[in-house]
Motif scaffolding. Structure first.
Motif, PDB file in Angstrom:
ATOM      1  N   UNK A  67       0.863  -1.181   0.000  1.00 35.77           N
ATOM      2  CA  UNK A  67       0.000   0.000   0.000  1.00 35.77           C
ATOM      3  C   UNK A  67       0.902   1.235   0.000  1.00 35.77           C
ATOM      4  N   UNK A  68       0.615   2.174  -0.887  1.00 32.33           N
ATOM      5  CA  UNK A  68       1.443   3.384  -1.005  1.00 32.33           C
ATOM      6  C   UNK A  68       2.725   3.144  -1.784  1.00 32.33           C
ATOM      7  N   UNK A  69       2.833   1.997  -2.421  1.00 33.89           N
ATOM      8  CA  UNK A  69       4.031   1.654  -3.188  1.00 33.89           C
ATOM      9  C   UNK A  69       3.651   0.870  -4.423  1.00 33.89           C
ATOM     10  N   UNK A  70       4.569   0.034  -4.849  1.00 35.46           N
ATOM     11  CA  UNK A  70       4.299  -0.756  -6.038  1.00 35.46           C
ATOM     12  C   UNK A  70       5.348  -1.810  -6.274  1.00 35.46           C
ATOM     13  N   UNK A  71       5.137  -2.569  -7.321  1.00 36.72           N
ATOM     14  CA  UNK A  71       6.047  -3.634  -7.727  1.00 36.72           C
ATOM     15  C   UNK A  71       6.369  -3.462  -9.205  1.00 36.72           C
ATOM     16  N   UNK A  72       7.644  -3.465  -9.533  1.00 34.61           N
ATOM     17  CA  UNK A  72       8.083  -3.347 -10.927  1.00 34.61           C
ATOM     18  C   UNK A  72       8.342  -4.750 -11.459  1.00 34.61           C
ATOM     19  N   UNK A  73       7.698  -5.079 -12.577  1.00 32.54           N
ATOM     20  CA  UNK A  73       7.873  -6.377 -13.229  1.00 32.54           C
ATOM     21  C   UNK A  73       8.742  -6.150 -14.461  1.00 32.54           C
ATOM     22  N   UNK A  74      10.063  -6.311 -14.293  1.00 34.66           N
ATOM     23  CA  UNK A  74      11.003  -5.976 -15.364  1.00 34.66           C
ATOM     24  C   UNK A  74      10.786  -6.799 -16.624  1.00 34.66           C
ATOM     25  N   UNK A  75      10.574  -8.100 -16.482  1.00 38.74           N
ATOM     26  CA  UNK A  75      10.410  -8.961 -17.658  1.00 38.74           C
ATOM     27  C   UNK A  75       9.169  -8.585 -18.471  1.00 38.74           C
ATOM     28  N   UNK A  76       8.101  -8.213 -17.781  1.00 42.77           N
ATOM     29  CA  UNK A  76       6.849  -7.838 -18.455  1.00 42.77           C
ATOM     30  C   UNK A  76       6.823  -6.357 -18.835  1.00 42.77           C
ATOM     31  N   UNK A  77       7.800  -5.595 -18.322  1.00 37.63           N
ATOM     32  CA  UNK A  77       7.884  -4.139 -18.531  1.00 37.63           C
ATOM     33  C   UNK A  77       6.611  -3.452 -18.047  1.00 37.63           C
ATOM     34  N   UNK A  78       6.184  -3.848 -16.838  1.00 36.46           N
ATOM     35  CA  UNK A  78       4.993  -3.296 -16.212  1.00 36.46           C
ATOM     36  C   UNK A  78       5.314  -2.887 -14.785  1.00 36.46           C
ATOM     37  N   UNK A  79       4.513  -1.982 -14.238  1.00 30.96           N
ATOM     38  CA  UNK A  79       4.594  -1.617 -12.834  1.00 30.96           C
ATOM     39  C   UNK A  79       3.172  -1.624 -12.280  1.00 30.96           C
ATOM     40  N   UNK A  80       2.987  -2.313 -11.161  1.00 29.02           N
ATOM     41  CA  UNK A  80       1.686  -2.372 -10.500  1.00 29.02           C
ATOM     42  C   UNK A  80       1.797  -1.570  -9.217  1.00 29.02           C
ATOM     43  N   UNK A  81       0.862  -0.650  -9.010  1.00 34.20           N
ATOM     44  CA  UNK A  81       0.863   0.166  -7.803  1.00 34.20           C
ATOM     45  C   UNK A  81      -0.396  -0.090  -6.994  1.00 34.20           C
ATOM     46  N   UNK A  82      -0.332   0.284  -5.706  1.00 35.51           N
ATOM     47  CA  UNK A  82      -1.490   0.234  -4.813  1.00 35.51           C
ATOM     48  C   UNK A  82      -1.481   1.554  -4.032  1.00 35.51           C
ATOM     49  N   UNK A  83      -1.956   2.634  -4.661  1.00 34.13           N
ATOM     50  CA  UNK A  83      -1.905   3.941  -4.006  1.00 34.13           C
ATOM     51  C   UNK A  83      -2.653   3.977  -2.668  1.00 34.13           C
ATOM     52  N   UNK A  84      -3.800   3.313  -2.611  1.00 35.70           N
ATOM     53  CA  UNK A  84      -4.558   3.172  -1.363  1.00 35.70           C
ATOM     54  C   UNK A  84      -4.966   1.707  -1.238  1.00 35.70           C
ATOM     55  N   UNK A  85      -5.274   1.286  -0.038  1.00 33.62           N
ATOM     56  CA  UNK A  85      -5.595  -0.122   0.213  1.00 33.62           C
ATOM     57  C   UNK A  85      -6.691  -0.627  -0.726  1.00 33.62           C
ATOM     58  N   UNK A  86      -6.382  -1.684  -1.455  1.00 33.29           N
ATOM     59  CA  UNK A  86      -7.341  -2.322  -2.356  1.00 33.29           C
ATOM     60  C   UNK A  86      -7.488  -1.655  -3.712  1.00 33.29           C
TER      61      UNK A  86
END
Length: 151
Positions: A67-86
């Motif tokens: 929450x308030x962060x994210x995960x970078x998926x280098x192989x897929x060239x994507x970033x998933x964030x969760x700015x607020x819970x859920x």
């Protein structure tokens, strides 16, 4: 009066050009009538039924996206964030400024270390240049088991 040899020559040349053009058009158009194997580009295949959610490739688990962060998926060239819970968002990880991959998600921004561009983790908008275009958003689904996949 006109010279009969010139008229005959023009007629022969015009007829020859017309025949040649017709032959070329027939040759170009004839191939499209043949069915191509499904493996060839441009082949027509029957539409397939939509894949069930379980068959979609899982990109990450919701628990892996802070929450308030994210995960970078280098192989897929994507970033998933969760700015607020859920509230999960997904963007391309390729910076539109120079094509570098983003390197960090922190303090409400997705950061590119190449030239220090920053993007909002809520909508991918530019928070700090030199980038002038936002990160492209990708549609995702979050399954009941927490699996995150492209929609």
């Amino acid at each position: 009066m006109s010279d009969p040899t010139q008229t005959a020559r023009r007629t022969v040349l015009a007829a020859g050009a017309t025949a040649l053009a017709g032959g070329v058009l027939t040759a170009c158009g004839g191939e499209s009538a043949k069915a191509k194997p499904a493996s060839e580009p441009g082949s027509v295949t029957e539409p397939s039924a939509p894949q069930p959610a379980a068959a979609k490739k899982t990109l990450a688990k919701a628990a892996d996206v802070p929450v308030g962060g994210g995960t970078i998926l280098k192989d897929e060239k994507l970033v998933i964030t969760q700015p607020t819970a859920g509230n999960y968002r997904c963007f391309t990880a390729v910076c539109p400024h120079q094509g570098c991959l983003v390197t960090k998600v922190a303090a409400g921004t997705i950061d590119c270390a190449c030239h220090d561009s920053k993007f909002k983790d809520t909508d991918g908008a530019v928070a700090k240049g030199p980038a002038t275009r936002p990160l492209a958003e990708k549609k995702i689904t979050v399954a009941a088991d927490g699996s995150i996949a492209l929609a």
